[in-house]
Motif scaffolding. Sequence first.
Motif, short mmCIF file in Angstrom:
data_model
loop_
_atom_site.label_atom_id
_atom_site.label_comp_id
_atom_site.label_asym_id
_atom_site.label_seq_id
_atom_site.Cartn_x
_atom_site.Cartn_y
_atom_site.Cartn_z
N ASP A 1 8.71 -1.85 3.23
CA ASP A 1 9.55 -1.21 2.58
C ASP A 1 8.59 -0.33 2.99
OD1 ASP A 1 11.80 -2.81 1.33
OD2 ASP A 1 9.99 -3.25 0.24
N LEU A 2 6.73 -0.64 3.08
CA LEU A 2 6.52 1.25 3.06
C LEU A 2 5.25 0.94 3.78
CD1 LEU A 2 5.65 3.84 2.31
CD2 LEU A 2 3.74 2.41 0.28
N VAL A 3 5.01 1.90 5.09
CA VAL A 3 3.96 1.79 5.82
C VAL A 3 3.16 2.83 5.90
CG1 VAL A 3 3.63 1.35 8.32
CG2 VAL A 3 5.55 -0.20 7.53
N GLY A 4 1.46 2.55 6.28
CA GLY A 4 0.22 3.67 6.28
C GLY A 4 0.07 4.13 7.23
N PHE A 5 -0.06 5.13 8.06
CA PHE A 5 -0.75 5.28 9.35
C PHE A 5 -1.73 6.09 9.47
CE2 PHE A 5 3.88 3.95 10.11
CZ PHE A 5 3.39 3.19 11.33
N GLY A 6 -3.17 5.75 9.31
CA GLY A 6 -4.14 6.53 9.49
C GLY A 6 -5.45 6.43 10.44
N SER A 7 -6.07 7.95 10.62
CA SER A 7 -7.32 6.99 11.43
C SER A 7 -7.61 8.52 10.69
CB SER A 7 -7.31 7.04 12.53
OG SER A 7 -6.56 8.43 13.74
#
Length: 155
Positions: free
Chosen positions: A45-51
């Motif tokens: 339902d929710l996807v986080g993308f980070g760097s």
Amino acid sequence: MQAIIVCTSVSHGNTKRIADLMGNVLDARVVSPDRIDATDLAGYDLVGFGSGIFLGSFHAQLREFVEALPQEQRGKAFIFATSGFPEARFQRFSRPMAELLGQKGFEVTGTFSCRAFDTYAPFKLVGGIRKDRPNGADLAAARAFAERLRTQVVA
């Protein structure tokens, strides 16, 4: 709510600290792009993308992962980053990633960034900058951001 966080953290573990904290709040697994198949994202339902931010951009590994995603209707996503410098108003590093995720079918519900220890190129000569970051206030802000996301997605 099913959530996952796709995170690239390569220099000092700053981004992973933020990802793990958000993952605890969201009850989300944290994975690197090379540890998940793009088709697996469909079940969330929710996807986080980070760097971390490198020369004003998200890490190439994360960008390439998102670029390779097929275009299809998807759920909600959020973006997060750690950086030695704040996001400039005239050139936001989150904007290109948000646009790319939108093209891939995600609805981007929020972005978060905080300062972090940075030893890139010239900063290495002086021992780095932002040695005390992310600090307690940054972690509290990341927690509050994740709690708002959890409330928005469940509602």
